[in-house]
Design an enzyme around this catalytic site. Structure first.
Site, PDB file in Angstrom:
ATOM      1  N   GLU A 104       0.831  -1.198   0.000  1.00 27.03           N
ATOM      2  CA  GLU A 104       0.000   0.000   0.000  1.00 27.03           C
ATOM      3  C   GLU A 104       0.872   1.256   0.000  1.00 27.03           C
ATOM      4  OE1 GLU A 104      -2.602  -0.701   3.379  1.00 27.03           O
ATOM      5  OE2 GLU A 104      -4.106  -1.498   2.024  1.00 27.03           O
ATOM      6  N   CYS A 117       3.494   8.580   0.937  1.00 22.55           N
ATOM      7  CA  CYS A 117       4.084   7.717   1.949  1.00 22.55           C
ATOM      8  C   CYS A 117       4.386   6.360   1.299  1.00 22.55           C
ATOM      9  CB  CYS A 117       3.076   7.589   3.092  1.00 22.55           C
ATOM     10  SG  CYS A 117       3.631   6.527   4.403  1.00 22.55           S
ATOM     11  N   CYS A 124       6.238  -6.436   7.710  1.00 19.54           N
ATOM     12  CA  CYS A 124       7.350  -5.880   8.490  1.00 19.54           C
ATOM     13  C   CYS A 124       7.773  -6.911   9.545  1.00 19.54           C
ATOM     14  CB  CYS A 124       6.914  -4.582   9.168  1.00 19.54           C
ATOM     15  SG  CYS A 124       8.238  -3.834  10.143  1.00 19.54           S
ATOM     16  N   CYS A 128       5.769  -4.362  15.952  1.00 18.13           N
ATOM     17  CA  CYS A 128       5.326  -3.401  16.975  1.00 18.13           C
ATOM     18  C   CYS A 128       3.877  -3.761  17.323  1.00 18.13           C
ATOM     19  CB  CYS A 128       5.429  -1.976  16.446  1.00 18.13           C
ATOM     20  SG  CYS A 128       7.114  -1.558  15.981  1.00 18.13           S
ATOM     21  N   CYS A 131       0.705  -1.920  15.714  1.00 15.49           N
ATOM     22  CA  CYS A 131       0.741  -1.602  14.277  1.00 15.49           C
ATOM     23  C   CYS A 131       0.146  -2.726  13.427  1.00 15.49           C
ATOM     24  CB  CYS A 131       2.192  -1.359  13.877  1.00 15.49           C
ATOM     25  SG  CYS A 131       2.451  -1.240  12.108  1.00 15.49           S
ATOM     26  N   CYS A 342      -1.127   6.415   9.859  1.00 19.74           N
ATOM     27  CA  CYS A 342       0.067   5.851  10.467  1.00 19.74           C
ATOM     28  C   CYS A 342      -0.258   4.577  11.267  1.00 19.74           C
ATOM     29  CB  CYS A 342       0.621   6.918  11.383  1.00 19.74           C
ATOM     30  SG  CYS A 342       2.248   6.558  11.924  1.00 19.74           S
TER      31      CYS A 342
HETATM   32  S1  SF4 Z   1       5.414   0.558  13.320  1.00 23.36           S
HETATM   33 FE1  SF4 Z   1       4.765  -1.177  12.036  1.00 23.36          FE
HETATM   34  S2  SF4 Z   1       5.771  -0.864  10.049  1.00 23.36           S
HETATM   35 FE2  SF4 Z   1       6.789   0.479  11.561  1.00 23.36          FE
HETATM   36  S3  SF4 Z   1       8.505  -0.779  12.329  1.00 23.36           S
HETATM   37 FE3  SF4 Z   1       6.806  -1.164  13.726  1.00 23.36          FE
HETATM   38  S4  SF4 Z   1       5.805  -2.989  12.887  1.00 23.36           S
HETATM   39 FE4  SF4 Z   1       7.110  -2.180  11.280  1.00 23.36          FE
END
Ligand code: SF4
Length: 349
Positions: A104, A117, A124, A128, A131, A342
């Protein structure tokens, strides 16, 4: 060889030129017996002019265009879906890559400022806990061509700024991201000045130091989100490997080398990191470091337990930090209603 065998034999795969830069193109053209200066022309056709066919390259002799089309192609990522937020007109694009994976890319408008962006990985690996992308897990790194192509696909939009803040951790795809940045930054590429580009990272100190040495003069943003190791370990597991002390030391180094103010992004999550004590610890942590703190009220992610802080808490947090920290902004995320804000990017369709 038998005729049947010949018929089932696959033709040799063509080289995708998107993602190759001047030195790679020079090598390729040398092998074709062509002059070196053609590489700069070819780079300019692919990136600055956005050519997708060799026949568009009108200053190349027909013979060379034919030679190139026999061994190479200029591939593009495929647009699958576009969503526009009725609230703030931000746009979310779903692209399909050559192997069927999806990413995306988000475009945001603010007056004359048009920011794109970019994603740098499929998924990823950093996980986190707040996220959506982290929840997807990690599939693979994007190639240089796939990173640059997100801009080429939206080039009609008069983009003014770029942030590497979409899906993925850019510093864990260092070589492809760096090459993409050189193409994006160069006059024969996409001609974006360093000051129009910001790379956002969860914090990989050795890579932040390396980036500081690259002479790119791009901006750096750190996704900080907690003022103590204890809290950050919970939200961002990468902190267990690279605790705050090491991260902040690398940011100071970056600031010293690149001479640009670093931004700290801080997502405010209800009763997790939005207490007055957190604001106090945060201002102490960043003391003496010329920086900007960008406060972002948490954007909901389906299936995750976190909530946005109350407006009262958000304003109190900001008012404690400013004027203790020189620049504090409260960013009201764009595209929340289409899950383009975000921390919300996740390829679902
Ligand atoms: S916020 Fe999401 S995209 Fe960014 S480093 Fe952490 S897990 Fe990865």
């Amino acid at each position: 060889m038998e005729t049947a065998q010949l018929l089932t034999q696959k033709p040799p795969k063509k080289i995708n030129l998107k993602g190759l830069w001047i030195e790679d193109l020079e090598r390729l053209l040398r092998e074709l017996g062509e002059k070196r200066y053609r590489a700069r022309q070819l780079a300019s056709w692919i990136y600055a002019k956005g050519a997708t066919e060799f026949d568009q390259m009108t200053d190349f002799p027909k013979k060379l265009r034919k030679k190139l089309s026999q061994i190479a192609s200029i591939d593009s990522i495929k647009l699958v879906k576009k969503q526009v937020s009725p609230k703030d007109f931000s746009e979310k694009y779903l692209f399909e890559l050559s192997d069927g994976e999806k990413i995306e890319t988000v475009l945001m408008r603010e007056g004359k400022r048009v920011t794109v962006c970019l994603s740098t990985q499929v998924g990823c690996p950093l996980g986190c806990t707040f996220c959506a992308t982290g929840k997807m897990g990690f599939k693979r790194n994007l190639t240089t061509g796939e990173i640059v192509d997100q801009i080429l696909a939206l080039r009609r939009e008069r983009i003014t700024h770029l942030v590497l803040m979409g899906m993925g951790e850019p510093l864990l795809n260092y070589d492809n991201v760096l090459k993409a940045l050189r193409i994006i930054n160069h006059e024969l590429g996409l001609s974006f000045a360093g000051k129009a580009i910001t790379l956002s990272t969860a914090g990989i100190p050795p890579m932040i130091r390396k980036l500081a040495e690259e002479n790119l003069r791009i901006g750096l943003a750190i996704s900080l989100n907690a003022p103590t190791d204890e809290k950050r370990d919970q939200l961002m597991p990468i902190n267990r490997k690279y605790p705050l002390k090491e991260l902040i030391a690398s940011v100071r180094y970056f600031k010293q080398r690149v001479k640009r103010r670093v931004t700290f992004e801080y997502v405010l999550i209800k009763e997790i990191n939005d207490f007055k004590k957190d604001a106090q610890t945060l201002s102490q942590l960043l003391q003496g470091l010329p920086c900007k703190i960008n406060l972002i009220p948490y954007n909901r992610v389906p299936d995750l337990p976190y909530q946005r802080s109350s407006e009262e808490k958000i304003l109190a947090f900001r008012d404690y930090l400013y004027p203790r920290c020189p620049v504090v902004t409260l960013r009201l995320s764009k595209g929340e209603d289409i899950l383009a804000a975000c921390g919300q990017l996740r390829t679902q369709s």
